[in-house]
Each structure stands twice: as C-alpha cells, then as structure tokens.
Design an enzyme around this catalytic site. Structure first.
Site, PDB file in Angstrom:
ATOM      1  N   ASP A  23      -4.868 -47.393  -6.298  1.00  0.00           N
ATOM      2  CA  ASP A  23      -4.208 -48.258  -7.272  1.00  0.00           C
ATOM      3  C   ASP A  23      -2.737 -47.902  -7.462  1.00  0.00           C
ATOM      4  OD1 ASP A  23      -6.493 -49.750  -8.006  1.00  0.00           O
ATOM      5  OD2 ASP A  23      -7.200 -48.034  -9.157  1.00  0.00           O
TER       6      ASP A  23
ATOM      7  N   CYS B  54      -6.935 -26.847 -36.163  1.00  0.00           N
ATOM      8  CA  CYS B  54      -6.651 -26.520 -37.550  1.00  0.00           C
ATOM      9  C   CYS B  54      -5.792 -25.271 -37.617  1.00  0.00           C
ATOM     10  CB  CYS B  54      -7.933 -26.300 -38.329  1.00  0.00           C
ATOM     11  SG  CYS B  54      -8.821 -24.877 -37.724  1.00  0.00           S
TER      12      CYS B  54
ATOM     13  N   ASP C 216      -8.540 -52.395 -12.617  1.00  0.00           N
ATOM     14  CA  ASP C 216      -9.313 -51.870 -11.508  1.00  0.00           C
ATOM     15  C   ASP C 216     -10.728 -51.710 -12.062  1.00  0.00           C
ATOM     16  OD1 ASP C 216     -10.036 -50.420  -9.171  1.00  0.00           O
ATOM     17  OD2 ASP C 216      -9.828 -48.582 -10.339  1.00  0.00           O
TER      18      ASP C 216
ATOM     19  N   ASP D 276      -7.011 -46.396 -11.935  1.00  0.00           N
ATOM     20  CA  ASP D 276      -7.079 -44.935 -11.896  1.00  0.00           C
ATOM     21  C   ASP D 276      -7.093 -44.362 -10.489  1.00  0.00           C
ATOM     22  OD1 ASP D 276      -9.669 -45.747 -11.194  1.00  0.00           O
ATOM     23  OD2 ASP D 276     -10.463 -43.807 -11.823  1.00  0.00           O
TER      24      ASP D 276
ATOM     25  N   CYS E 202      -6.840 -21.787 -36.317  1.00  0.00           N
ATOM     26  CA  CYS E 202      -6.793 -21.500 -34.888  1.00  0.00           C
ATOM     27  C   CYS E 202      -5.666 -20.529 -34.553  1.00  0.00           C
ATOM     28  CB  CYS E 202      -6.569 -22.791 -34.098  1.00  0.00           C
ATOM     29  SG  CYS E 202      -7.886 -23.976 -34.317  1.00  0.00           S
TER      30      CYS E 202
END
Lengths: 49, 749
Positions: B626, B30, B438, B622, B33
């Site tokens: 892979d 927001c 996977d 991941d 911040c």
C-alpha cells in the site's frame, strides 16, 4: 521627576533579571519534562529517608 | 521470554567509565510510575542514575560500565511491569527540539521587551493628555528605542530568515510583509524619536513580534510533539531477531544490530523482522502484511522473504540482505519515488492567504502615501500614515489564526489515538471526500481471531484456549486470546506440525489439525464452504469441535463505515487479496465499489483515476504493497501495526483495534478547517475596519495596540473552541459504537 532616573533603570534591571532567570532555566533543562515536574513535587521520598 | 536481549549497540559509553542507555517506556499511566521506575532501577547495583521524562515517556539510565548489562535493566523494568525499548534519538527530532528552544528564547526576549516598552508607552499616552514635559517624553522614547532595537534584532530572526529564504526562492510568504512592516515601523519610530515627535510605534513593533512568536512557537511545539511520538512508536515497533553466531549459537538482538550477510534463525510462529534469502529449512509464510494476500506461501531454500511476513510451521535460516534488495521492495520503492514526485505540493491555507495578502497590503500602503501627498500633505505625514497602515495590517491575527487551531485540534486527535506525521495533514484530511481502504490489516484486524467463539460451549472454548497458550503456532495464538485466565496447562506437549496435547484430570485434550484430533469428517463439511477460514480442531475426551479462525473485521468497522458514508464520504475498498476474499467484507460493510487482486501499480492507477475526477482521496492502508498508494493519495492514514515503509508514508497513524479513529480524524479535521476559516474571516473583518481608519490617519499608537491585541485574543479564543471537538466527535459516534457491541463478533463473513 528626577526620581525617574533611578526608578526606570531599576525597573529595567528587574525585568532583565527575570529574563536572565528564564533563559537560565531553559538552558538548565527545566522545561524538558513539564508534566513530570508537576508530579514530582508530590513525591514524599524525602520524608522516608 | 527469559531469553536475554543483546542491547549493547544502543549503549553509549562515556569517557568517565559510565554507560548510558535511552529507553522508550510503555505502560506509564500515573505519577506513581516515576517512583516505581526510578526507585526500582536505582536498587540495582551499579546504577548511577535513572531519570524518567514523564512528558515524553523516555528513560535515561546511567551505570558504571561493566557492573550491569543493558538487558538486566530491561528485564528489571519488565519485572516492574513496564516494557522498555531501546531508543535512538533521531536527527530530525533533535533539530525540532533545538528550533523550539530557540523560538522560546526569542519569545522570552520579545515578551520582556514588550512589557517594558508598554510600561513606557502607557506613561507617554497618559502624559500626552495631561502634563508630560517634552523632555521626559523624549527620555521615554529613547529608552524604548534602546530596548526595542536589540530585542527586534534578536527576536525577529525567525521571520527575517524565513523572509529572506522566500525572497531568494522568488516567492513571498507571510513573513515578507511581517518583516517589512516591523523594520519600517522601527525605523520610522527611531526617526520620530530624533525629531522629538509625540508618537512612536515601538510598543506596536515588539507586541506584534510577541504575538507572532506565540503562533510560531505553538506551531513548532505541535510539530515537536508529533516527532516525539513518532520516535517512541518507532522504538516500540523495533523488532528483535535471533542472530546465529559463527559457532551456530543463537543470540537475540534488535534488528538494528543486523548487517547484510548475517544469518538469522526464524522459529515457527515468529514474525520475520528482516529481508533475506532462505538458506536452510522450509515453511509456510503469511505475507498479508506485505502483499495483502491472505493465502499462505511456501518458502524453501533460495526463496526471498520480506520483513513483516509471519512464519508458520517450519524453522528457517535466513541470510540477511541489504534493505531494498528484494525484488518486491525494489518495485515498491520505484513506485514510491514516482508517486512522491507526481504528488503536487499541497499549498497550505495560510500560505494561500499570504500570497494574496502581501501584495494587497503593500499596494494599500503605497496608495495611502501617494493619495496623502496628492492632497497636499507633507511627505513626512504621508509616510507616517502609510507606515501606520502597514502596522495595522501586519498579519498578527492572520498568523495566529491557523497555528492555534492546529495545536488545539491535534490535541483532540491525540486523545482519539490519531498521531499526525505532517503538519498540514489536518487541512488535507478536512477536504477528503473519498476514502480508499485496504482490506487486510486495515478493515480487518491484523491478527487472527476465532470467529465462531459464540457458537462453542464456553467450558470447551476455555479449555481449548488454555491449551493453545502452550503452542507457538500463529493460529493457536488466535485461540489463546479467548482464554480468560492466562494460565497454560502445565503438562502440555507440542507435537511439531500437528498440534498440542495435554492430559487434564485423566481426560486427554488435543488442539491442532483436524487429523490430529480425529475430526477430519467435521472439517470436510466446512472446508469447502469458505476458502478464507483456517480450521483448528479441538478434542476433549470424545467431544470434537472445530474452531474457525480468520482475520475478523475491526469491531466497529461496520458502524464507522456507515458513519463515514452518512457524512457524505465515498468509501471504497482496494485490496491486494483475492476478489473472493474481498467480496464478503465489502458486502458486510455495505461498500459497493471494491476491487481485489490489485497490485501496487494498480492501486496507484485507481487512485490517480479518482484524483483526475477531482476527488480528494484519503487512502487507509497498512501493507508494504500500500505504501506507493499512500504516497500518491491526497492524504493517507495507516494503523500502527503497518509495515515500516508504509507508516513512513502515512500522514497520520492510528492506534488500537477500532476503525473509529479514521472517523474521528475526519470530523475533527473538518471542524478544525471550519474554525481556521472563521479565524481568517475574523482577521479579515478586523482589517476591513482598521485599514480605512489607518488610511485616514486616525490610528495612533494606542489604537494600534488595542486593535492588535484585541483581534489576536479574539482569534485565540475562537480557536480554543476546538477543544470541545473530541466531545462532539464522540457523541456523534457513540450511538453507532454502542450498536456495534451488539453485533456478534462473527462479522468477518
């Protein structure tokens, strides 16, 4: 129609100054954080100081 | 962890005695911040300036060198509630930023020129039907010429460069007809101005440039945004390690600061952040992120270990090896190279159209000139008509058709937590008809979960979870997630290798191995049933209970796979894990085609086999194992938790615990492709109407201007319909997602 001699260069000059202002603001980094700029203007820290 | 992180390698020291640090900040949501972060940091002594970029979520801090340590800055941010990660700007990203600024400058120049020339042109058009004197008209034409020529020379550069590049490589692209059209129209207009003619096309030329640059800038803005997000993600993922000094002291440093030969201490429950060789200690490692295998491997002195492995119960000292020196990594890298080389370069939709379009346009223009001369017109008239054909066919709407949709669709993807790594991924995603998943970390969650939480009395579970907060064991972390209030018992002690115990209100609580809690008999009954489950025993006084911990399916996996299958997509599983572990997952998801124990080379072979059948394969994975498969598939996605090399190969990365981003990505990409095709059709229909008119010589500059802006606006408006895609994609999935929450968490069976 002689008035065009003044009016057209004036119009061009105005346009050019707009272009120059944009290029300056781009170089100045004013488009680096557009979302932040929109929120920063709502800050009121200048009041408390 | 109150331990200070040594960030000195990220600090840039300037000549004037100030130090500069760039940080990527997590947790900004927001406007407040901005104040909190900047104000909070400026209260630290010595901080000169703190500036947060709200768009990119990056913070630049500057301080007087020697007054503050970088870790103090990070800790202050942590105290304020934000996680900060040192960020190193990467070359690609700077390049993208520079290019998009350049395009913006070109756009500004073209915009200025087209407004001013239009001002002159409208005066001429209205004057032509009233009482403009030829002198005034010439004056206006000359003015327009003097604005247009430098403007085109500057703003046309992106197209000229690209066209020259393509011609040098003996290819054509969209920019070749654009360049030819622009230059011919400009030259013709100048010649006409010299000849005191009634019509010039200066306004068309610069307006065309303006529209084309809009498309180009949008395209670039999307690519830049993707890069910025990728840069932040890389920073957020950057890991830390304990480096051992010469005198044996452990210092916490970012992995970027490690060099081959350094010694690194890995404590129980830590993820190994670098590749290395064990020089002291022994432990069990969970290498599921590396190989997909869920059974733990024991590592002892002399063994090679890989970044991404989870260290279980022992402390290890590693000697860091240079990246890619491990045997497994070598194999993965070799496979990656061959896969990337074999991958045929995907031809984007826009390029495909351009290849056919350019010759047709030039042929039409040439034919126009020839036919006009054949019918007895003067060479001058014939050339003017031919140039009018070129201008009217200049692919203005065509050049906007694809990038506008891409920008709007990638915005929709951002909201679905999917980040594209490559610009053409959208089109490739849309053509997917087979998805290969996977298992470990992709269909299942990357971290462990308690799967029988529902079957345990809530107060016992809460007590176990609170006790687990005091343990460093990775399995305990799974139990700790069940805790509602994250306050550990104060007097808990950890017995290394066995568990944790605490005495609360006179009752002894124990959490750990079944033997530690006296629940061996309970464990024996369950252990043989399912090899994939890890057991944690919990003892509360005399009560004994067993917690089953395993990698559970993503909460909406069943619904998402079902929805994908309903879309007509063939879902498959290709896992490096044992077949016994894959079978139950496949059964739970209703996937009939699955394979376990697939090595990286097997995965590539399987995907190649699918591609030979003419399928368009999306690989979702991941693990490090892979990565080659991701590279060889037509298009690939990976979760944000994936290994670094794997993520670099993926065309898109998705965030969060859910699998629905895969579904969203597919739906959004398909709608985007449909819109792109519609847009190309609109551009084509426009040409079919405009070209015959131009051919017959009816196109005056006024009509050209109207036709060009009309078709461009139509295409842009049509593309904006992609904004509602998120809503569509959500409403399609909302029913199944609601249904999932009803399915008990114990889907991992």
């Amino acid at each position: 129609m002689e008035v065009l001699i003044y009016l057209v260069p004036t119009a061009l000059l105005l346009g050019l100054s707009g272009l120059a202002a944009f290029l300056w603001s781009l170089k100045n980094g004013q488009y680096d954080d557009v979302e932040g700029a929109a929120l920063r203007m709502l800050r009121d820290d200048d009041i408390t100081k | 962890m109150p331990e200070a992180l040594d960030l000195s390698i990220f600090v840039k020291r300037q000549d004037d005695g100030t130090a500069h640090l760039d940080l990527a900040i997590e947790g900004i949501d927001c406007a407040a911040c901005i104040d909190e972060i900047e104000g909070g940091l400026c209260r630290l002594d010595g901080i000169l300036d703190a500036r947060l970029n709200y768009t990119t979520h990056r913070l630049a801090v500057q301080w007087q060198d020697g007054t503050v340590t970088p870790s103090a800055v990070v800790q202050e941010l942590q105290r304020l509630g934000y996680r900060a990660h040192p960020y190193q700007s990467r070359l690609v990203e700077e390049e993208e930023t520079r290019r998009s600024q350049w395009l913006l400058k070109c756009l500004a120049v073209a915009g200025f020129a087209s407004m001013n020339i239009m001002l002159l042109a409208v005066s001429v058009w209205s004057g032509n039907v009233t009482d403009i004197t030829p002198e005034t008209r010439d004056f206006f034409h000359w003015l327009a010429a003097f604005i247009a020529m430098p403007a085109v020379a500057y703003a046309g550069q992106p197209f000229f460069r690209s066209a020259i590049g393509a011609l040098k490589a003996k290819r054509t692209n969209m920019d070749v007809p654009i360049t030819i059209g622009i230059l011919l129209a400009l030259i013709m207009s100048v010649v006409e101005t010299i000849n005191h003619a009634e019509h010039t096309y200066f306004d068309s030329v610069v307006m065309l440039l303006f529209f084309l640059l809009c498309g180009r800038y949008l395209d670039q803005a999307m690519r830049r945004r993707t890069r910025a997000v990728a840069g932040n993600l890389a920073a957020l993922k950057a890991e830390v390690a304990h480096r051992l000094d010469d005198n044996g002291e452990a210092v916490l440093v970012p992995t970027a600061a490690l060099n081959p030969g350094d010694r690194v201490l890995i404590r129980p429950g830590e993820r190994i952040a670098v590749d290395g060789i064990v020089i002291a200690g022994s432990s069990e490692l969970d290498e599921s992120l590396v190989t997909g295998e869920t059974i733990r491997r024991s590592a002892a002195s002399g063994d090679a270990v890989y970044a991404g492995s989870m260290n279980y119960d022992g402390t290890l000292t590693l000697q860091v090896t240079a990246a890619g020196k491990g045997t497994l990594l070598d194999e993965v890298e070799r496979l990656l190279e061959t896969a990337a080389a074999a991958k045929s370069r995907y031809v984007q939709l826009a390029d495909k159209v351009a290849r056919g379009y350019a010759p047709v346009v030039h042929l039409t223009a040439a034919l126009t000139a020839i036919i006009w001369i054949a019918f007895g017109a003067s060479v001058h008239d014939a050339i003017i008509t031919a140039v009018a054909v070129l201008i009217i066919t200049c692919p203005c709407a065509l050049a906007l058709a694809v990038p506008v949709v891409q920008v709007v669709a990638s915005g929709a993807l951002f909201r679905s937590n999917v980040f594209l790594n490559s610009g053409d991924a959208l089109e490739r995603l849309a053509s997917t008809d087979t998805i290969v998943f996977d298992k470990t970390g992709t269909l299942t969650l990357p971290e462990m979960r308690v799967v029988n939480a529902g079957a345990i009395r809530p107060d016992l579970l809460e007590a176990a979870a609170k006790l687990a907060l005091s343990s460093h064991h990775p399995l305990a972390a799974a139990v700790a997630q069940e805790s509602k209030e994250h306050r550990p018992y104060e007097e808990a002690t950890e017995v290394t290798g066995q568990g944790v115990k605490a005495v609360v209100h006179g009752v002894e609580l124990r959490l750990g191995s079944p033997a530690f809690c006296g629940a061996v008999d309970l464990a024996a009954a369950i252990a043989n049933k399912d090899a994939d489950v890890s057991l944690i025993a919990f003892a509360c006084g005399h009560e004994r209970t067993l917690l089953l911990v395993r990698q559970a399916l993503r909460p909406d996996a069943v619904a998402s796979v079902k929805a994908l299958q309903d879309l007509g997509v063939d879902c498959r599983i290709l896992s490096g894990d044992r077949p016994e572990a894959v079978a139950p997952i496949a059964a739970a998801l209703g996937i009939r085609d699955w394979r376990g124990a697939a090595k990286p080379a097997d995965k590539i072979a399987a995907i190649e086999a699918l591609k030979v059948q003419g399928r368009k394969v999306l690989m979702v994975g991941d693990g490090l194992n892979d990565a080659p498969a991701l590279a060889s598939a037509d298009v690939s996605m990976s979760p944000i938790t994936a290994a670094d090399i794997t993520q670099a190969q993926a065309d898109a990365v998705f965030l969060g615990d859910r699998l629905s981003p895969v579904l969203d990505a597919l739906t959004i990409a398909r709608r985007a492709r449909a819109l792109m095709r519609q847009n190309l059709m609109i551009a084509l229909v426009y040409n079919l109407i405009a070209v015959p008119l131009a051919f017959m010589g009816y196109v005056t500059p006024l009509i050209a201007a109207l036709a060009m802006s009309g078709s461009s606006s139509l295409v842009t408006l049509n593309a904006l319909r992609a904004r509602s895609m998120k809503a569509k994609a959500l409403s399609e999935t909302s029913m199944p997602t609601n249904a999932t929450s009803a399915v008990p968490a114990l889907q991992g069976a």
